[in-house]
Design a protein around this motif. Structure first.
Motif, PDB file in Angstrom:
ATOM      1  N   ALA A 396       0.847  -1.191   0.000  1.00 25.39           N
ATOM      2  CA  ALA A 396       0.000   0.000   0.000  1.00 25.39           C
ATOM      3  C   ALA A 396       0.884   1.242   0.000  1.00 25.39           C
ATOM      4  O   ALA A 396       2.019   1.225   0.479  1.00 25.39           O
ATOM      5  CB  ALA A 396      -0.913   0.007   1.224  1.00 25.39           C
ATOM      6  N   LEU A 397       0.348   2.309  -0.559  1.00 25.38           N
ATOM      7  CA  LEU A 397       1.051   3.592  -0.618  1.00 25.38           C
ATOM      8  C   LEU A 397       0.088   4.685  -0.181  1.00 25.38           C
ATOM      9  O   LEU A 397      -1.048   4.755  -0.665  1.00 25.38           O
ATOM     10  CB  LEU A 397       1.541   3.864  -2.048  1.00 25.38           C
ATOM     11  CG  LEU A 397       2.108   5.264  -2.346  1.00 25.38           C
ATOM     12  CD1 LEU A 397       3.418   5.491  -1.599  1.00 25.38           C
ATOM     13  CD2 LEU A 397       2.326   5.449  -3.853  1.00 25.38           C
ATOM     14  N   THR A 398       0.563   5.519   0.759  1.00 18.22           N
ATOM     15  CA  THR A 398      -0.245   6.664   1.162  1.00 18.22           C
ATOM     16  C   THR A 398       0.563   7.943   1.004  1.00 18.22           C
ATOM     17  O   THR A 398       1.779   7.951   1.204  1.00 18.22           O
ATOM     18  CB  THR A 398      -0.718   6.543   2.629  1.00 18.22           C
ATOM     19  OG1 THR A 398       0.417   6.542   3.500  1.00 18.22           O
ATOM     20  CG2 THR A 398      -1.534   5.281   2.838  1.00 18.22           C
ATOM     21  N   VAL A 399      -0.112   9.025   0.651  1.00 17.91           N
ATOM     22  CA  VAL A 399       0.499  10.347   0.535  1.00 17.91           C
ATOM     23  C   VAL A 399      -0.328  11.294   1.399  1.00 17.91           C
ATOM     24  O   VAL A 399      -1.523  11.515   1.132  1.00 17.91           O
ATOM     25  CB  VAL A 399       0.519  10.847  -0.921  1.00 17.91           C
ATOM     26  CG1 VAL A 399       1.159  12.231  -0.992  1.00 17.91           C
ATOM     27  CG2 VAL A 399       1.285   9.880  -1.810  1.00 17.91           C
ATOM     28  N   GLY A 400       0.297  11.817   2.451  1.00 17.44           N
ATOM     29  CA  GLY A 400      -0.447  12.670   3.383  1.00 17.44           C
ATOM     30  C   GLY A 400      -1.595  11.944   4.039  1.00 17.44           C
ATOM     31  O   GLY A 400      -2.622  12.555   4.348  1.00 17.44           O
ATOM     32  N   GLY A 401      -1.433  10.647   4.253  1.00 17.38           N
ATOM     33  CA  GLY A 401      -2.468   9.848   4.904  1.00 17.38           C
ATOM     34  C   GLY A 401      -3.532   9.327   3.969  1.00 17.38           C
ATOM     35  O   GLY A 401      -4.353   8.479   4.347  1.00 17.38           O
ATOM     36  N   GLU A 402      -3.541   9.798   2.714  1.00 18.17           N
ATOM     37  CA  GLU A 402      -4.536   9.361   1.740  1.00 18.17           C
ATOM     38  C   GLU A 402      -3.991   8.206   0.909  1.00 18.17           C
ATOM     39  O   GLU A 402      -2.874   8.286   0.379  1.00 18.17           O
ATOM     40  CB  GLU A 402      -4.916  10.516   0.808  1.00 18.17           C
ATOM     41  CG  GLU A 402      -5.588  11.682   1.499  1.00 18.17           C
ATOM     42  CD  GLU A 402      -6.955  11.289   2.048  1.00 18.17           C
ATOM     43  OE1 GLU A 402      -7.656  10.482   1.384  1.00 18.17           O
ATOM     44  OE2 GLU A 402      -7.311  11.778   3.130  1.00 18.17           O
ATOM     45  N   PRO A 403      -4.755   7.098   0.771  1.00 14.35           N
ATOM     46  CA  PRO A 403      -4.268   5.957  -0.016  1.00 14.35           C
ATOM     47  C   PRO A 403      -4.201   6.292  -1.505  1.00 14.35           C
ATOM     48  O   PRO A 403      -4.989   7.067  -2.036  1.00 14.35           O
ATOM     49  CB  PRO A 403      -5.313   4.872   0.261  1.00 14.35           C
ATOM     50  CG  PRO A 403      -6.550   5.608   0.672  1.00 14.35           C
ATOM     51  CD  PRO A 403      -6.076   6.857   1.363  1.00 14.35           C
ATOM     52  N   VAL A 404      -3.204   5.696  -2.168  1.00 19.73           N
ATOM     53  CA  VAL A 404      -3.015   5.871  -3.607  1.00 19.73           C
ATOM     54  C   VAL A 404      -3.305   4.550  -4.288  1.00 19.73           C
ATOM     55  O   VAL A 404      -2.734   3.508  -3.920  1.00 19.73           O
ATOM     56  CB  VAL A 404      -1.571   6.320  -3.925  1.00 19.73           C
ATOM     57  CG1 VAL A 404      -1.346   6.360  -5.439  1.00 19.73           C
ATOM     58  CG2 VAL A 404      -1.284   7.679  -3.305  1.00 19.73           C
ATOM     59  N   ALA A 405      -4.187   4.581  -5.282  1.00 15.46           N
ATOM     60  CA  ALA A 405      -4.503   3.365  -6.035  1.00 15.46           C
ATOM     61  C   ALA A 405      -3.299   2.965  -6.879  1.00 15.46           C
ATOM     62  O   ALA A 405      -2.757   3.789  -7.625  1.00 15.46           O
ATOM     63  CB  ALA A 405      -5.728   3.602  -6.906  1.00 15.46           C
ATOM     64  N   LEU A 406      -2.866   1.729  -6.767  1.00 16.14           N
ATOM     65  CA  LEU A 406      -1.688   1.231  -7.484  1.00 16.14           C
ATOM     66  C   LEU A 406      -2.145   0.524  -8.754  1.00 16.14           C
ATOM     67  O   LEU A 406      -2.774  -0.543  -8.697  1.00 16.14           O
ATOM     68  CB  LEU A 406      -0.886   0.280  -6.591  1.00 16.14           C
ATOM     69  CG  LEU A 406      -0.388   0.883  -5.264  1.00 16.14           C
ATOM     70  CD1 LEU A 406       0.347  -0.158  -4.431  1.00 16.14           C
ATOM     71  CD2 LEU A 406       0.519   2.074  -5.537  1.00 16.14           C
TER      72      LEU A 406
END
Length: 544
Positions: A396-406
């Motif tokens: 999983a990847l988050t940016v500023g706490g928001e998940p990023v769809a991979l």
């Protein structure tokens, strides 16, 4: 008769000026030949080491850079032997010829797209020849000037050789900028980058013309007349009483310190600003050009100072200051070069979670499978984005706490992964466009580069005089060249590759500085223990 007791050691002022000018000019040209590869690292990678993996491509370029350095010790042994047996002058005539021809050869090698793997193979072979030549150059030029200089001005006179190393770097940038100015950027990227390499033929002719005017070193002539030249300088360098300790100190306490600081100050900063901080390439080159030109004077000032206070004090001061300042200087430089990147990382922290979250920078080269998490980390590192890694069962990847769809395509296509990740990060405030900082920031970056250059000058400005004074004349060329080029070849020459690998594995663009810090810290201990304090002394006047 001792070789040092000859009246020929007092050449006229005119002869001294010719000696310094010819030796320094040759050193500038020879280091230009070696550094032009590093200055054009991005285009070299595209031409000879193309890869969809940007990190791997850069690491392969720095590996080629390191290979040249790796052969410097062999060149030191070969040309050190010739310099102690046949003379200083003719030996460094050979080294500059080999260097000039090998450098011009790089400009003639077809790209990997044209001849495949033969292209990087030929480039590596030419880098090996450059390394061999450079292994004999520095010792010859430094000793030649030192053996002409009166003892009370030896640090001052030889400091021009140290400044000439920076001069080679400056000349490489000047030539690149001139070529860029004379042609469209597309043409320079396509074929114009080869012109700086081909220019080596012209520089070779100038260097040979100047050096052929020189006579042999008076110390060597006196030794030869007295029959005091060494029969096997390499063997005698290790058999001479006390020389093993002196070689150890020269390797770690002098060369290890100066060379890691030098390459951090100039090449690490070049790569850091241009690649990690995404500063516009022309801007980086201009700032480094100005910093290099100004800093050449630092080496002369330190060399002259060492004639009064001794060689040890500047080195100890420079090493100590480096341990305290190296990280703050780069942190400050990063914030000035691309403040938006640092602010975005603070405002929108990037967190990668998953199994086997380590990146293997050489996976593509050795046909190893990179994990999906490793692929994400590699792309973030190549984009200059800091991140935190956490163990988890699922990626999983988050940016500023928001998940990023991979996107599944990201794990099959490196370009798609880069574009997709950068687009998502750009939406969170990260800016991946080439940066041109405000003028005030550029002045700040210049000041920080000059501070790094001063650290280099403190640990490098007096070194030619110091190494000359440490060893007996009959084995001087070999004894100083071997530790110098082992240190410069492996501790310094491999710095961009090792530091780049550390950054690739950690994801922290500043982590590679730990390599410099550790080498300098160890070298400081050795220098404190092994270098003599007090005013400079010739070998014959030393108690050891």
């Amino acid at each position: 008769m001792d070789a040092t007791d000859t009246a020929e050691r007092e050449p006229s002022a005119k002869e001294i000026r010719l000696v310094i000018a010819a030796s320094s000019a040759g050193t500038i040209f020879e280091w230009y030949d070696f550094f032009i590869y590093g200055t054009l690292f991005a285009l070299i990678g595209a031409a000879f080491f193309p890869s969809d993996n940007e990190t791997l491509q850069i690491l392969l370029v720095w590996a080629g850079f390191a290979i040249g350095f790796g052969f410097r010790p062999l060149g030191a042994i070969l040309f050190g032997y010739l310099g102690d047996r046949l003379g200083r002058k003719y030996t460094f005539l050979v080294t500059v010829t080999v260097m000039g021809l090998a450098t011009a050869g790089v400009g003639l090698v077809p790209s990997a797209e044209t001849i495949g793997l033969a292209a990087p193979a030929i480039v590596i072979l030419l880098r090996i020849l450059q390394g061999l030549a450079l292994g004999g150059e520095y010792g010859g030029a430094a000793i030649y000037v030192a053996e002409h200089a009166p003892p009370e001005k030896r640090g001052f006179y030889t400091s021009f050789i140290q400044a000439s190393v920076v001069g080679g770097f400056v000349l490489s940038i000047m030539v690149v900028l001139a070529c860029r100015a004379l042609m469209p950027e597309e043409a320079f990227s396509d074929w114009g980058w080869r012109l700086p390499f081909l220019l080596s033929v012209v520089l070779l002719g100038i260097s040979l013309w100047m050096r052929l005017k020189l006579s042999e070193s008076p110390v060597f002539k006196a030794m030869k007349a007295a029959g005091q030249t060494a029969s096997n300088p390499f063997v005698e360098s290790f058999a001479y009483p006390g020389n093993k300790k002196r070689i150890f100190v020269a390797l770690f306490g002098i060369t290890g310190v100066l060379t890691t600081i030098w390459y951090t100050a100039f090449f690490s900063s070049l790569s850091f600003l241009q690649r990690d901080m995404r500063m516009e390439g022309l801007t980086v080159e201009l700032v480094l050009l100005v910093a290099g030109l100004i800093s050449m004077g630092f080496y002369v000032i330190v060399g002259r100072w060492s004639d009064r206070v001794g060689r040890r004090k500047p080195i100890i001061i420079g090493a100590l200051l480096t341990l305290f300042a190296i990280f703050p200087l780069f942190w400050a430089m990063g914030n000035l070069a691309n403040p938006g990147l640092a602010q975005a990382a603070e405002r929108s922290p990037v967190v990668v979670s998953g199994p086997q979250c380590v990146t293997d920078p050489f996976a593509d080269l050795f046909d190893r499978e990179q994990t999906d998490c490793g692929k994400i980390l590699e792309t973030l590192t190549a984009s200059g984005v800091r991140y935190d890694v956490r163990d988890a069962d699922d990626l999983a990847l988050t940016v500023g706490g928001e998940p990023v769809a991979l996107d599944a395509q990201w794990f099959e296509d490196g370009a798609a992964r880069r574009d997709g990740l950068q687009a998502r990060l750009s939406a969170s405030g990260f800016d991946f466009t080439p940066q041109t900082p405000p003028f005030a920031n550029l002045l700040g970056i210049l000041a920080l580069l000059l501070a790094l250059a001063m650290l280099s000058a403190l640990t490098y400005g007096s070194v030619a005089a110091l190494l000359t004074e440490m060893f007996p004349a009959q084995i001087r060329y070999s004894s100083m060249s071997i530790p110098y080029h082992i240190g410069a070849g492996y501790l310094g020459g491999f710095l961009p590759l090792i530091a780049g690998f550390i950054v690739a594995r950690t994801g922290d663009v500043y982590a590679g500085l730990w390599y410099t810090w550790i080498v300098v810290a160890f070298g400081l201990v050795v220098a404190w223990w092994g270098l003599p304090a007090g005013p400079p002394k010739d070998f014959e006047a030393r108690a050891d």
